[in-house]
Every structure is written in C-alpha cells, then in structure tokens.
Design an enzyme around this catalytic site. Sequence first.
Site, short mmCIF file in Angstrom:
data_model
loop_
_atom_site.label_atom_id
_atom_site.label_comp_id
_atom_site.label_asym_id
_atom_site.label_seq_id
_atom_site.Cartn_x
_atom_site.Cartn_y
_atom_site.Cartn_z
N HIS A 71 0.83 -1.20 0.00
CA HIS A 71 0.00 0.00 0.00
C HIS A 71 0.86 1.25 0.00
O HIS A 71 0.51 2.26 -0.63
CB HIS A 71 -0.93 0.00 1.21
CG HIS A 71 -2.04 1.00 1.13
ND1 HIS A 71 -2.06 2.15 1.88
CD2 HIS A 71 -3.16 1.02 0.37
CE1 HIS A 71 -3.15 2.84 1.59
NE2 HIS A 71 -3.84 2.18 0.68
N CYS A 72 1.99 1.20 0.67
CA CYS A 72 2.85 2.37 0.80
C CYS A 72 3.44 2.83 -0.53
O CYS A 72 3.80 4.01 -0.67
CB CYS A 72 4.00 2.07 1.76
SG CYS A 72 3.49 1.63 3.43
#
Length: 348
Positions: free
Chosen positions: A339-340
């Site tokens: 997600h980052c």
Amino acid sequence: MPPEWAPHLATWLTWPKDPLTWPDRVPQAQEIFCQMIEALTPHEIVNLLVDDIETKNLVQQKLKKYQANPKNLNFHFIKTSDSWIRDYGPIFVHTTPNPLLVKEGVRKGEGQIYALDFLFNAWGNKYETLKRDDDIPQRLEKFLQIPVIQPPLVLEGGSIDVNGKGSLLTTEQCLLNKNRNPHLTKKEIEAYLCKYLGAHHILWLEEGIAGDDTDGHVDDITRFVAADTIVTVVEEDPADENYKALQENLKHLQKMKDQDGKAFKIITLPMPGRLDRGDEGRLPASYANFYIANKVLLVPIYQHKNDTTVLERLQKIFPSRKIVGIICNDFIWGMGALHCVTQQQPFC
C-alpha cells in the site's frame, strides 16, 4: 476522496532503486514491483515513474518473464529519491460544489477530479534527502492535466483512510505529532481534513505498530473495506510489544459509529510475527498494508503460518476480486509494503 475500492483509472508507482532504503535488497524490491505490475495491468493503467531511459529499459527487460499488459503500462521520466508515492504523491479527490474549493480555482460540477499536493517532510524530518520528493505532484501536473491544489498541511497518504461516505480514519500518533504540524490544534487539523478531503466525521485511533518510522500510519493497522466495514490487525501474543496498542485500537473501533451514527462491522486479521532488519530493530510488517485495485487485491505475506488465514479471510471480504499474495520479507526492509508504494487515481 473516493474510497480505494472505487473504480480506478490508474495506479501510480515509482520504480525502486535506493540501496539505503532496501540494503542489499533492491533487486528483490524490483521483482516485487514486477509482480505488482503483472497483477494490475490486466485491469487498469499503471503509471510508473522512472529516472531515465536506462531505467525504462531495465524495467522492460525484467518484465519479459512476467505476464504484464504493456498497453496499460505508461512510463514517466521524473527523477525521484524514493518509492513511497502513497505519502509524497498526489491524492486524488472528486470535486463537490464546495465554495471553499471553488475559490481556489476548482470549477464546480460533478465528474471533475483534482490532485491534492500536501506538504511532505519525510515523516517528521527523519530523512533529509527524501524530502526532495515533496514536489512530485507539481512535477506531475503536466501529465495529469487536472488542477493541482497545495493545502497548507503536512500529510502523508498512508496516514488516512476513507469510506467514501464522509468518515476518515487516522491516528493521533501521526497527525497530532509535533514533527508534522506543531502550530495546529486537533480541531484545526480536522478542519483541514474536512475541507480538502470531503470528510465530515473524523475517527481517531491512538498508536500504530512497533518499528513503524512513519509514527503510526493507519494503513499498517486499520482499513476500510466497505462503507460500513473495517478490517484491523490484532496481535495474538500477549508478550509481543504490539499486543497492547492493537487491543486498544480494537476497543476504540468497537465503540465507534459511522457518519450516520451506526456501528461499524469490525473484522480482525492476525499479525505476521516479528521481522527484524538485521540488528537495526523491528520492521513494520503487517497484513493491513494491502492494496485494493480493479478486480484484484494485492496482499503482503511473510512466509508465516498466518498467511493462509489472512488470504482466506480477505477473499471472503472481496469475493469478486482475485487475491494476490506477494511475499514481502525482503520488501519490508524498506520500512513499508504494498500500500505504501501505490497511489490510486479514480475515474472522473
């Protein structure tokens, strides 16, 4: 701000190359990016930032052994310091007939999107060289061809999550940290979130997980998976340093109400145990750092006994999406997971 499961026009990524971020593991990080591109390009455009033509050639060479759709892969030659585009990249928001935003140059009407360029100070001034990525949204404006607005607030994309109905999740450890916006009160920060992200119901958790250099990003602990449903990680070992904080977060979530005064459905995921970066300490490994894309869900897994449980549980939550588990034992050495390194761009 649309929820992550809303239809995407594209996913934005930045090719990894920094040996300080991934010590002795840059090639492994690049292979994981190839796996992500392979999973995403059948269903949406991937916009990939690369430093130069040599990097583009490297990516194309590596992708030869993957089943990516080259027609949905766009390269953009923009030099970057690191790959955490979730935190320094644009946050895409639908226009609403909000007079405060109209005054700032955004035209009225449905169907218009614009990009927010929040201030990025490398997670509380921790990494001086990475602060150079603060200007990426401005440099992307010529590619985006949509209005780019600069709110006067330090904010990373990984520190917030929304349900698309007015509720926004975040943590006090991050947004109230004096290394972000020391001149602002909690009420003033909430006002900025409401003004620029279209939220009107701010939900505050307390702390993130151990080893997280972002000061408690919410995308490592708790995520919306539907307007009325939240997934949160819990540590099952009482001796683990994450146990108390995650139990406290769970208690808070169980008492929270949505924007309409209704209780949320709370689903828990286990944690993947302790992973360390050599002798430098604990890494922020979490299953919550998944990415919801068109028709697929990219999930970090860690060769742990809980991997199977997490993948099965998430498949039940997202029955119409293909669940793609990606081993992130080396990737998490960069202090973040899937997600980052992603940022979704919704359709108009």
